[in-house]
Enzyme design. Sequence first.
Site, PDB file in Angstrom:
ATOM      1  N   LYS A  98       0.856  -1.193   0.000  1.00  0.00           N
ATOM      2  CA  LYS A  98       0.000   0.000   0.000  1.00  0.00           C
ATOM      3  C   LYS A  98       0.888   1.238   0.000  1.00  0.00           C
ATOM      4  O   LYS A  98       1.838   1.332   0.779  1.00  0.00           O
ATOM      5  CB  LYS A  98      -0.917   0.003   1.211  1.00  0.00           C
ATOM      6  CG  LYS A  98      -2.009  -1.063   1.167  1.00  0.00           C
ATOM      7  CD  LYS A  98      -2.888  -0.975   2.380  1.00  0.00           C
ATOM      8  CE  LYS A  98      -4.062  -1.958   2.268  1.00  0.00           C
ATOM      9  NZ  LYS A  98      -3.593  -3.367   2.173  1.00  0.00           N
ATOM     10  N   ASP A 132      -1.562  -1.988  -4.134  1.00  0.00           N
ATOM     11  CA  ASP A 132      -2.969  -2.046  -3.746  1.00  0.00           C
ATOM     12  C   ASP A 132      -3.630  -0.679  -3.914  1.00  0.00           C
ATOM     13  O   ASP A 132      -2.990   0.361  -3.717  1.00  0.00           O
ATOM     14  CB  ASP A 132      -3.109  -2.491  -2.294  1.00  0.00           C
ATOM     15  CG  ASP A 132      -3.108  -3.999  -2.140  1.00  0.00           C
ATOM     16  OD1 ASP A 132      -3.319  -4.696  -3.145  1.00  0.00           O
ATOM     17  OD2 ASP A 132      -2.883  -4.479  -1.016  1.00  0.00           O
ATOM     18  N   MET A 133      -4.908  -0.714  -4.261  1.00  0.00           N
ATOM     19  CA  MET A 133      -5.665   0.536  -4.359  1.00  0.00           C
ATOM     20  C   MET A 133      -6.328   0.818  -3.014  1.00  0.00           C
ATOM     21  O   MET A 133      -6.819  -0.099  -2.343  1.00  0.00           O
ATOM     22  CB  MET A 133      -6.721   0.454  -5.458  1.00  0.00           C
ATOM     23  CG  MET A 133      -7.372   1.787  -5.786  1.00  0.00           C
ATOM     24  SD  MET A 133      -6.207   3.094  -6.221  1.00  0.00           S
ATOM     25  CE  MET A 133      -5.574   2.470  -7.790  1.00  0.00           C
ATOM     26  N   GLN A 161     -10.881  -0.541  -9.056  1.00  0.00           N
ATOM     27  CA  GLN A 161     -12.079  -0.802  -8.256  1.00  0.00           C
ATOM     28  C   GLN A 161     -13.335  -0.504  -9.069  1.00  0.00           C
ATOM     29  O   GLN A 161     -13.512   0.611  -9.573  1.00  0.00           O
ATOM     30  CB  GLN A 161     -12.049   0.065  -6.994  1.00  0.00           C
ATOM     31  CG  GLN A 161     -10.852  -0.222  -6.099  1.00  0.00           C
ATOM     32  CD  GLN A 161     -10.653   0.849  -5.035  1.00  0.00           C
ATOM     33  OE1 GLN A 161     -10.660   2.035  -5.334  1.00  0.00           O
ATOM     34  NE2 GLN A 161     -10.483   0.428  -3.795  1.00  0.00           N
ATOM     35  N   ARG A 182      -5.355  -6.320 -11.167  1.00  0.00           N
ATOM     36  CA  ARG A 182      -6.322  -6.992 -10.307  1.00  0.00           C
ATOM     37  C   ARG A 182      -7.600  -6.154 -10.299  1.00  0.00           C
ATOM     38  O   ARG A 182      -7.555  -4.945 -10.031  1.00  0.00           O
ATOM     39  CB  ARG A 182      -5.783  -7.112  -8.878  1.00  0.00           C
ATOM     40  CG  ARG A 182      -6.766  -7.788  -7.905  1.00  0.00           C
ATOM     41  CD  ARG A 182      -6.361  -7.565  -6.464  1.00  0.00           C
ATOM     42  NE  ARG A 182      -5.055  -8.103  -6.165  1.00  0.00           N
ATOM     43  CZ  ARG A 182      -4.275  -7.686  -5.161  1.00  0.00           C
ATOM     44  NH1 ARG A 182      -4.685  -6.693  -4.379  1.00  0.00           N
ATOM     45  NH2 ARG A 182      -3.095  -8.228  -4.945  1.00  0.00           N
ATOM     46  N   LYS A 185     -14.243  -5.192  -6.591  1.00  0.00           N
ATOM     47  CA  LYS A 185     -15.440  -4.350  -6.516  1.00  0.00           C
ATOM     48  C   LYS A 185     -15.160  -3.075  -5.732  1.00  0.00           C
ATOM     49  O   LYS A 185     -15.653  -2.000  -6.076  1.00  0.00           O
ATOM     50  CB  LYS A 185     -16.602  -5.117  -5.883  1.00  0.00           C
ATOM     51  CG  LYS A 185     -17.134  -6.239  -6.772  1.00  0.00           C
ATOM     52  CD  LYS A 185     -18.388  -6.864  -6.187  1.00  0.00           C
ATOM     53  CE  LYS A 185     -18.901  -7.995  -7.057  1.00  0.00           C
ATOM     54  NZ  LYS A 185     -20.135  -8.609  -6.534  1.00  0.00           N
ATOM     55  N   GLY A 186     -14.392  -3.162  -4.654  1.00  0.00           N
ATOM     56  CA  GLY A 186     -14.078  -1.986  -3.842  1.00  0.00           C
ATOM     57  C   GLY A 186     -14.580  -2.142  -2.428  1.00  0.00           C
ATOM     58  O   GLY A 186     -15.675  -2.675  -2.211  1.00  0.00           O
ATOM     59  N   ALA A 187     -13.795  -1.658  -1.447  1.00  0.00           N
ATOM     60  CA  ALA A 187     -14.119  -1.935  -0.053  1.00  0.00           C
ATOM     61  C   ALA A 187     -14.165  -0.711   0.842  1.00  0.00           C
ATOM     62  O   ALA A 187     -14.360  -0.845   2.037  1.00  0.00           O
ATOM     63  CB  ALA A 187     -13.097  -2.927   0.515  1.00  0.00           C
ATOM     64  N   ARG A 287     -13.396  -6.363   4.690  1.00  0.00           N
ATOM     65  CA  ARG A 287     -13.780  -7.559   3.924  1.00  0.00           C
ATOM     66  C   ARG A 287     -15.217  -7.949   4.233  1.00  0.00           C
ATOM     67  O   ARG A 287     -15.967  -8.368   3.363  1.00  0.00           O
ATOM     68  CB  ARG A 287     -12.847  -8.734   4.252  1.00  0.00           C
ATOM     69  CG  ARG A 287     -11.386  -8.512   3.933  1.00  0.00           C
ATOM     70  CD  ARG A 287     -11.052  -8.319   2.469  1.00  0.00           C
ATOM     71  NE  ARG A 287     -11.315  -7.015   1.935  1.00  0.00           N
ATOM     72  CZ  ARG A 287     -10.539  -5.931   2.148  1.00  0.00           C
ATOM     73  NH1 ARG A 287      -9.491  -6.007   2.930  1.00  0.00           N
ATOM     74  NH2 ARG A 287     -10.834  -4.785   1.588  1.00  0.00           N
TER      75      ARG A 287
END
Length: 305
Positions: A98, A132-133, A161, A182, A185-187, A287
Amino acid sequence: MEAVTRNFFLCLSKNNWLNQVARKRGSGIVTGKIIAGIDFPNSVQIIKELNRKGLSTTVDHLGEFVHSKETAIDRTKEAIETIETIAREKLDSHISVKMTSLGLDIDRDLVIRNMTSILDTAEKHGVMVTIDMEDEPRCEQTLELFKQLRESYSCVSTVLQAYLYRTEQDLKKLSVLKPFLRLVKGAYKEPATVAYPDKKDVDDNYKKLIRQSLEYGLYTAVATHDDEMIGYTKELAEKLKIPNDQFEFQMLYGMRSKTQMELVEQGYKMRVYVPYGRDWYGYFMRRLAERPANISFAFKGLVKK
């Protein structure tokens, strides 16, 4: 109801007191269940076992939003040591990082220096590093950093995302670089001004992105626990005559283990996202917020022997 559940877990993820309690007292409960260990050396045996089952991995040292240069440098050294361990132990594994852990909120030049050190080591050993986004305010900076680094390194990838309106255009712009992407959907909790508020719109956009990424000829990681998305990807690949070596599925360690093995047995590449470290709480809550079914998967993972 789904929106309420999502907001509830996102709210919990930001509770500093609960984060501190989980860090001090909860690591032992979740180790071997949703995280591999409190550090990378303690995670190696779990990764080897996943590899023996035919599962690839990507590992992530949990923690973000670093606000000191010294901590960012320490995180960089830890990432380099992880890559060297992956090479030494001959693990089938990537590493995820990150930008906020490496100093994004401190100084852009610091992040570039840290990522350059990591990617020099990764290139030497042939280990893929995925950026990572994170949340939407950091999206543009992250993608600009990725594009700059991609000019010099082949072993760097990133994440897009589906819940963000901007992502279709981001995918189009990145496609000229032929990156490993990768798709998720997005978190994070985002306002309706930048992200689709309705699940159906997110799902529709996710399918669109999967198709476009494959049609662009990009190596595409479909990171989902959603059976509908897994089935869609399989059918699409067959329809477009996309070979299995152009895409893979990704799922979280400790969730849907049976489905992961079924995909391997069906001849698909399956990569498990394996987190480690003491700062597991925020990751876990996000998650659970992503999809209500994850609550069930996570509970089963925590109680399994």
